[in-house]
Motif scaffolding. Sequence first.
Motif, short mmCIF file in Angstrom:
data_model
loop_
_atom_site.label_atom_id
_atom_site.label_comp_id
_atom_site.label_asym_id
_atom_site.label_seq_id
_atom_site.Cartn_x
_atom_site.Cartn_y
_atom_site.Cartn_z
N HIS A 128 0.86 -1.19 0.00
CA HIS A 128 0.00 0.00 0.00
C HIS A 128 0.90 1.24 0.00
O HIS A 128 2.06 1.17 0.39
CB HIS A 128 -0.87 0.06 1.26
N MET A 129 0.34 2.35 -0.41
CA MET A 129 0.99 3.64 -0.24
C MET A 129 0.33 4.33 0.95
O MET A 129 -0.88 4.34 1.10
CB MET A 129 0.82 4.52 -1.49
N VAL A 130 1.19 4.91 1.81
CA VAL A 130 0.74 5.66 2.98
C VAL A 130 1.49 6.99 3.00
O VAL A 130 2.48 7.16 2.27
CB VAL A 130 0.99 4.89 4.30
N TYR A 131 1.03 7.91 3.83
CA TYR A 131 1.80 9.13 4.03
C TYR A 131 3.10 8.80 4.76
O TYR A 131 3.12 7.96 5.66
CB TYR A 131 1.03 10.16 4.86
N GLN A 132 4.17 9.48 4.38
CA GLN A 132 5.44 9.38 5.09
C GLN A 132 5.18 9.73 6.56
O GLN A 132 4.57 10.75 6.85
CB GLN A 132 6.43 10.37 4.46
N ASP A 133 5.64 8.87 7.47
CA ASP A 133 5.38 9.13 8.88
C ASP A 133 6.65 9.22 9.71
O ASP A 133 6.61 9.21 10.92
CB ASP A 133 4.43 8.08 9.46
N SER A 134 7.79 9.35 9.04
CA SER A 134 9.04 9.55 9.76
C SER A 134 9.02 10.93 10.41
O SER A 134 8.36 11.85 9.93
CB SER A 134 10.24 9.50 8.80
N GLU A 135 9.77 11.05 11.50
CA GLU A 135 9.87 12.36 12.14
C GLU A 135 10.62 13.31 11.22
O GLU A 135 11.69 12.97 10.70
CB GLU A 135 10.60 12.22 13.48
N LEU A 136 10.05 14.49 11.00
CA LEU A 136 10.64 15.47 10.11
C LEU A 136 10.95 16.76 10.87
O LEU A 136 10.22 17.10 11.80
CB LEU A 136 9.66 15.80 8.96
N PRO A 137 11.98 17.49 10.46
CA PRO A 137 12.31 18.76 11.13
C PRO A 137 11.49 19.94 10.60
O PRO A 137 11.83 21.08 10.82
CB PRO A 137 13.80 18.94 10.82
N TYR A 138 10.43 19.66 9.89
CA TYR A 138 9.57 20.68 9.32
C TYR A 138 8.18 20.09 9.19
O TYR A 138 7.99 18.87 9.35
CB TYR A 138 10.07 21.13 7.94
N GLU A 139 7.21 20.93 8.90
CA GLU A 139 5.85 20.44 8.67
C GLU A 139 5.55 20.46 7.19
O GLU A 139 5.73 21.49 6.53
CB GLU A 139 4.85 21.31 9.41
N CYS A 140 5.10 19.33 6.67
CA CYS A 140 4.71 19.25 5.27
C CYS A 140 3.21 19.44 5.18
O CYS A 140 2.45 18.61 5.70
CB CYS A 140 5.10 17.90 4.68
N PRO A 141 2.74 20.52 4.53
CA PRO A 141 1.30 20.74 4.42
C PRO A 141 0.57 19.64 3.66
O PRO A 141 -0.61 19.42 3.89
CB PRO A 141 1.18 22.09 3.72
N LEU A 142 1.28 18.95 2.77
CA LEU A 142 0.63 17.85 2.05
C LEU A 142 0.16 16.79 3.04
O LEU A 142 -0.89 16.17 2.85
CB LEU A 142 1.58 17.23 1.03
N ILE A 143 0.95 16.59 4.09
CA ILE A 143 0.61 15.59 5.10
C ILE A 143 -0.30 16.20 6.17
O ILE A 143 -1.37 15.66 6.45
CB ILE A 143 1.89 15.01 5.75
N SER A 144 0.13 17.31 6.76
CA SER A 144 -0.61 17.87 7.90
C SER A 144 -2.01 18.34 7.51
O SER A 144 -2.95 18.24 8.30
CB SER A 144 0.18 19.01 8.55
N GLN A 145 -2.16 18.85 6.29
CA GLN A 145 -3.47 19.33 5.84
C GLN A 145 -4.19 18.30 4.96
O GLN A 145 -5.28 18.56 4.47
CB GLN A 145 -3.30 20.64 5.07
N GLU A 146 -3.54 17.15 4.78
CA GLU A 146 -4.10 16.07 3.96
C GLU A 146 -4.63 16.60 2.62
O GLU A 146 -5.75 16.31 2.19
CB GLU A 146 -5.18 15.30 4.71
N ILE A 147 -3.78 17.38 1.97
CA ILE A 147 -4.13 17.92 0.65
C ILE A 147 -4.18 16.75 -0.33
O ILE A 147 -3.23 15.96 -0.40
CB ILE A 147 -3.10 18.98 0.21
N PRO A 148 -5.26 16.61 -1.07
CA PRO A 148 -5.37 15.49 -2.01
C PRO A 148 -4.22 15.49 -3.03
O PRO A 148 -3.91 16.52 -3.63
CB PRO A 148 -6.71 15.72 -2.71
N LEU A 149 -3.61 14.33 -3.18
CA LEU A 149 -2.50 14.17 -4.11
C LEU A 149 -3.03 13.70 -5.46
O LEU A 149 -4.06 13.03 -5.53
CB LEU A 149 -1.50 13.16 -3.57
N ASN A 150 -2.31 14.03 -6.52
CA ASN A 150 -2.68 13.56 -7.86
C ASN A 150 -2.67 12.04 -7.90
O ASN A 150 -1.71 11.40 -7.45
CB ASN A 150 -1.70 14.10 -8.91
#
Length: 194
Positions: A128-150
């Motif tokens: 399956h494909m899931v959102y990257q869930d590794s700890e990051l030193p920044y916030e990715c709006p694609l993940i945090s806001q669950e912006i629909p991906l192409n």
Amino acid sequence: MKSSITKNTLKAIYRLLDRVSPLDQDCGQLCGAACCTCGSEINFPDSKGEDDFGIYLLPGEEKMFSRKEEWLGWEKNHAEDYEFPDSWHGTVYFLHCKTAPCCPRENRPLQCRFFPLAPHLDEDDVLHMVYQDSELPYECPLISQEIPLNEDFIRATYTVWKHLIQDPLLYDLVVMDSDFRIEDLGDEIEYLYP
């Protein structure tokens, strides 16, 4: 550490992923290209690349680079010294951007091309494909806001991982990451595809 993925296969994968993008716009405009700049010498000019944010190349992916790229900082590490699968032995390459956000996009490593997706194998060994869930030193709006991906980006990334996990080293990596994810999230894992 020898991967079964050939340079020609990697070139084909790079070409496929060049044709797709998470959004129809440059997602770096949403966050100031955080994933490209937070470890760069532009933001940390005195760091000399040490301990900066960066990525590991997948086994065999070093074939795609000359190691003379002025936009990349290289570190050689031993897989045994880091949290990699037990089957990984020898050199792993850690890269950080030195000229971000101005890297040549067609030369980005695979981990950059997949982001924000990650492969996950469920308990039945189904990919399956899931959102990257590794700890990051920044916030990715694609993940945090669950912006629909192409959808074409998600499908292409899935297709690539379906091929990559045929390599035993990459399969072991996905199993290890998936086991950690299952341990942390249990039934709360959100599958994006399929």
